[in-house]
Scaffold this motif. Structure first.
Motif, PDB file in Angstrom:
ATOM      1  N   ASP A   1       0.808  -1.326  -0.042  1.00  0.00           N
ATOM      2  CA  ASP A   1       0.076   0.051   0.135  1.00  0.00           C
ATOM      3  C   ASP A   1       0.515   1.223   0.031  1.00  0.00           C
ATOM      4  O   ASP A   1       0.272   2.456   0.486  1.00  0.00           O
ATOM      5  CB  ASP A   1      -1.298   0.134   0.910  1.00  0.00           C
ATOM      6  N   THR A   2       1.562   1.310  -0.786  1.00  0.00           N
ATOM      7  CA  THR A   2       2.613   2.295  -0.691  1.00  0.00           C
ATOM      8  C   THR A   2       2.927   2.706  -1.841  1.00  0.00           C
ATOM      9  O   THR A   2       2.277   2.834  -3.170  1.00  0.00           O
ATOM     10  CB  THR A   2       4.673   1.779  -1.103  1.00  0.00           C
ATOM     11  N   LEU A   3       2.500   4.209  -1.949  1.00  0.00           N
ATOM     12  CA  LEU A   3       2.773   5.186  -3.059  1.00  0.00           C
ATOM     13  C   LEU A   3       3.950   5.628  -3.453  1.00  0.00           C
ATOM     14  O   LEU A   3       4.373   6.055  -2.243  1.00  0.00           O
ATOM     15  CB  LEU A   3       1.293   6.045  -3.026  1.00  0.00           C
ATOM     16  N   PHE A   4       3.811   5.441  -4.702  1.00  0.00           N
ATOM     17  CA  PHE A   4       5.785   6.755  -5.213  1.00  0.00           C
ATOM     18  C   PHE A   4       4.642   7.456  -6.008  1.00  0.00           C
ATOM     19  O   PHE A   4       4.657   7.430  -6.759  1.00  0.00           O
ATOM     20  CB  PHE A   4       5.735   5.054  -5.696  1.00  0.00           C
ATOM     21  N   ALA A   5       5.578   8.655  -6.032  1.00  0.00           N
ATOM     22  CA  ALA A   5       5.711   9.466  -6.492  1.00  0.00           C
ATOM     23  C   ALA A   5       6.611  10.151  -7.021  1.00  0.00           C
ATOM     24  O   ALA A   5       7.719  10.440  -6.629  1.00  0.00           O
ATOM     25  CB  ALA A   5       4.736  10.700  -5.461  1.00  0.00           C
ATOM     26  N   PHE A   6       6.192  11.125  -8.781  1.00  0.00           N
ATOM     27  CA  PHE A   6       7.766  10.949  -9.138  1.00  0.00           C
ATOM     28  C   PHE A   6       7.159  12.433  -9.536  1.00  0.00           C
ATOM     29  O   PHE A   6       5.990  12.069 -10.449  1.00  0.00           O
ATOM     30  CB  PHE A   6       7.563  10.301 -10.208  1.00  0.00           C
ATOM     31  N   GLN A   7       7.979  13.810  -9.636  1.00  0.00           N
ATOM     32  CA  GLN A   7       7.714  14.819 -10.089  1.00  0.00           C
ATOM     33  C   GLN A   7       8.902  15.190 -11.031  1.00  0.00           C
ATOM     34  O   GLN A   7       9.463  15.568 -10.934  1.00  0.00           O
ATOM     35  CB  GLN A   7       7.045  16.168  -9.136  1.00  0.00           C
ATOM     36  N   LYS A   8       8.440  16.105 -12.307  1.00  0.00           N
ATOM     37  CA  LYS A   8       8.729  16.693 -12.839  1.00  0.00           C
ATOM     38  C   LYS A   8       8.778  18.429 -13.076  1.00  0.00           C
ATOM     39  O   LYS A   8       8.031  18.653 -13.331  1.00  0.00           O
ATOM     40  CB  LYS A   8       9.310  17.331 -14.711  1.00  0.00           C
ATOM     41  N   VAL A   9       9.908  18.942 -12.395  1.00  0.00           N
ATOM     42  CA  VAL A   9       9.710  20.471 -12.009  1.00  0.00           C
ATOM     43  C   VAL A   9      10.996  21.847 -11.820  1.00  0.00           C
ATOM     44  O   VAL A   9      11.803  21.230 -12.401  1.00  0.00           O
ATOM     45  CB  VAL A   9      10.055  19.964 -10.288  1.00  0.00           C
ATOM     46  N   SER A  10      10.027  22.547 -12.576  1.00  0.00           N
ATOM     47  CA  SER A  10      11.157  23.791 -13.102  1.00  0.00           C
ATOM     48  C   SER A  10      11.614  23.818 -12.305  1.00  0.00           C
ATOM     49  O   SER A  10      10.295  24.773 -10.922  1.00  0.00           O
ATOM     50  CB  SER A  10      10.653  24.117 -14.310  1.00  0.00           C
ATOM     51  N   GLY A  11      12.793  24.872 -11.802  1.00  0.00           N
ATOM     52  CA  GLY A  11      13.388  25.562 -10.783  1.00  0.00           C
ATOM     53  C   GLY A  11      13.211  25.331  -9.800  1.00  0.00           C
ATOM     54  O   GLY A  11      13.571  23.814  -9.874  1.00  0.00           O
ATOM     55  N   ASN A  12      13.565  25.728  -8.512  1.00  0.00           N
ATOM     56  CA  ASN A  12      13.513  24.958  -7.440  1.00  0.00           C
ATOM     57  C   ASN A  12      12.228  24.293  -6.257  1.00  0.00           C
ATOM     58  O   ASN A  12      12.583  24.013  -5.115  1.00  0.00           O
ATOM     59  CB  ASN A  12      14.773  25.931  -6.498  1.00  0.00           C
ATOM     60  N   ASN A  13      11.073  24.666  -6.598  1.00  0.00           N
ATOM     61  CA  ASN A  13       9.758  24.201  -5.814  1.00  0.00           C
ATOM     62  C   ASN A  13       9.531  22.595  -6.872  1.00  0.00           C
ATOM     63  O   ASN A  13      10.173  22.255  -7.607  1.00  0.00           O
ATOM     64  CB  ASN A  13       8.628  24.962  -6.365  1.00  0.00           C
ATOM     65  N   ASN A  14       8.553  22.592  -5.380  1.00  0.00           N
ATOM     66  CA  ASN A  14       7.783  21.302  -5.737  1.00  0.00           C
ATOM     67  C   ASN A  14       6.235  21.642  -5.073  1.00  0.00           C
ATOM     68  O   ASN A  14       6.290  22.181  -4.371  1.00  0.00           O
ATOM     69  CB  ASN A  14       8.283  19.750  -5.555  1.00  0.00           C
ATOM     70  N   SER A  15       5.382  19.687  -5.564  1.00  0.00           N
ATOM     71  CA  SER A  15       3.689  20.327  -5.039  1.00  0.00           C
ATOM     72  C   SER A  15       3.846  20.308  -3.210  1.00  0.00           C
ATOM     73  O   SER A  15       3.478  20.828  -2.886  1.00  0.00           O
ATOM     74  CB  SER A  15       3.581  18.964  -5.129  1.00  0.00           C
ATOM     75  N   GLN A  16       5.536  19.542  -2.850  1.00  0.00           N
ATOM     76  CA  GLN A  16       5.462  19.720  -1.273  1.00  0.00           C
ATOM     77  C   GLN A  16       5.969  20.563  -1.097  1.00  0.00           C
ATOM     78  O   GLN A  16       5.931  21.407   0.560  1.00  0.00           O
ATOM     79  CB  GLN A  16       7.057  18.330  -0.991  1.00  0.00           C
ATOM     80  N   ASP A  17       6.577  21.929  -1.339  1.00  0.00           N
ATOM     81  CA  ASP A  17       6.190  23.391  -0.909  1.00  0.00           C
ATOM     82  C   ASP A  17       4.813  24.373  -1.397  1.00  0.00           C
ATOM     83  O   ASP A  17       5.406  25.709  -0.409  1.00  0.00           O
ATOM     84  CB  ASP A  17       7.614  24.323  -2.121  1.00  0.00           C
ATOM     85  N   LEU A  18       4.547  23.400  -1.462  1.00  0.00           N
ATOM     86  CA  LEU A  18       2.613  24.037  -1.023  1.00  0.00           C
ATOM     87  C   LEU A  18       1.608  23.851   0.169  1.00  0.00           C
ATOM     88  O   LEU A  18       0.418  24.362  -0.385  1.00  0.00           O
ATOM     89  CB  LEU A  18       1.948  23.986  -2.541  1.00  0.00           C
ATOM     90  N   ALA A  19       1.772  23.752   0.903  1.00  0.00           N
ATOM     91  CA  ALA A  19       2.085  23.464   1.844  1.00  0.00           C
ATOM     92  C   ALA A  19       0.899  25.112   2.913  1.00  0.00           C
ATOM     93  O   ALA A  19      -0.087  24.612   3.827  1.00  0.00           O
ATOM     94  CB  ALA A  19       2.524  23.248   3.338  1.00  0.00           C
ATOM     95  N   ASN A  20       0.898  25.418   2.681  1.00  0.00           N
ATOM     96  CA  ASN A  20       0.988  27.218   3.302  1.00  0.00           C
ATOM     97  C   ASN A  20      -1.165  27.729   1.673  1.00  0.00           C
ATOM     98  O   ASN A  20      -1.480  28.713   2.104  1.00  0.00           O
ATOM     99  CB  ASN A  20       1.636  28.403   3.802  1.00  0.00           C
ATOM    100  N   ASN A  21      -1.034  27.016   1.109  1.00  0.00           N
ATOM    101  CA  ASN A  21      -1.750  27.605   0.272  1.00  0.00           C
ATOM    102  C   ASN A  21      -3.139  27.058   0.768  1.00  0.00           C
ATOM    103  O   ASN A  21      -3.042  25.062   0.757  1.00  0.00           O
ATOM    104  CB  ASN A  21      -1.789  26.414  -1.206  1.00  0.00           C
ATOM    105  N   ASP A  22      -4.333  27.279   0.503  1.00  0.00           N
ATOM    106  CA  ASP A  22      -5.611  26.876   0.896  1.00  0.00           C
ATOM    107  C   ASP A  22      -5.579  25.966  -0.095  1.00  0.00           C
ATOM    108  O   ASP A  22      -6.552  24.814   0.624  1.00  0.00           O
ATOM    109  CB  ASP A  22      -6.304  28.168   1.011  1.00  0.00           C
ATOM    110  N   ILE A  23      -5.875  25.932  -0.899  1.00  0.00           N
ATOM    111  CA  ILE A  23      -6.398  24.541  -2.357  1.00  0.00           C
ATOM    112  C   ILE A  23      -5.888  23.625  -1.689  1.00  0.00           C
ATOM    113  O   ILE A  23      -6.427  22.354  -1.780  1.00  0.00           O
ATOM    114  CB  ILE A  23      -5.419  25.292  -3.547  1.00  0.00           C
TER     115      ILE A  23
END
Length: 104
Positions: A50-72
Motif C-alpha cells: 500500500d505504498t504510493l510512489f510519486a514522481f514529479q518533473k519540476v522547473s525551478g527549485n520548487n515542488n508540490s511539497q512547497d505548497l503547504a500554506n496554500n488553502d487549496i
C-alpha cells in the motif's frame, strides 16, 4: 528541470477511492501545480505494501511539497485524510527518495 520522488502510504483497501479522487483532480489544484512549475506528476501504487510512489518533473527549485500554506492544498489534504497516512495537519506523511540512477 529537476526530478523529485517520494513515498506515501495508502490505507488498506483504499485504492479505488484514491484513484477516483485523482481522476477528478480539482482544476484549481491542477492549475496551482502547473504554476508552481510541476510539468509532470505521476503516482504509482505498490499493492503489496500500500505504498504510493510519486514522481514529479519540476522547473525551478520548487515542488508540490512547497505548497503547504496554500488553502487549496490544505483543502485537498483534508479531502484525502481519510484514505491515507497523514500528519496532524492532514498533510500526507511523505518520505523523500534519493535518485541513484537516471537514463536520459
Amino acid at each position: 528541470m529537476q526530478r523529485i520522488a517520494f513515498k506515501m502510504k495508502l490505507n488498506k483497501g483504499q485504492k479505488q477511492a484514491y484513484k477516483a479522487r485523482h481522476d477528478k483532480l480539482w482544476p484549481e489544484l491542477k492549475q496551482l501545480l502547473k504554476e508552481a512549475g510541476v510539468s509532470e506528476y505521476s503516482i504509482f501504487l505498490d499493492e503489496y505494501t500500500d505504498t504510493l510512489f510519486a514522481f514529479q518533473k519540476v522547473s525551478g527549485n520548487n515542488n508540490s511539497q512547497d505548497l503547504a500554506n496554500n488553502d487549496i492544498v490544505k483543502k485537498w489534504w483534508d479531502f484525502m485524510a481519510d484514505i491515507m497516512e497523514v500528519n496532524p495537519d492532514n498533510s500526507p506523511v511523505t518520505m523523500p527518495l534519493e535518485e541513484l540512477f537516471y537514463l536520459d
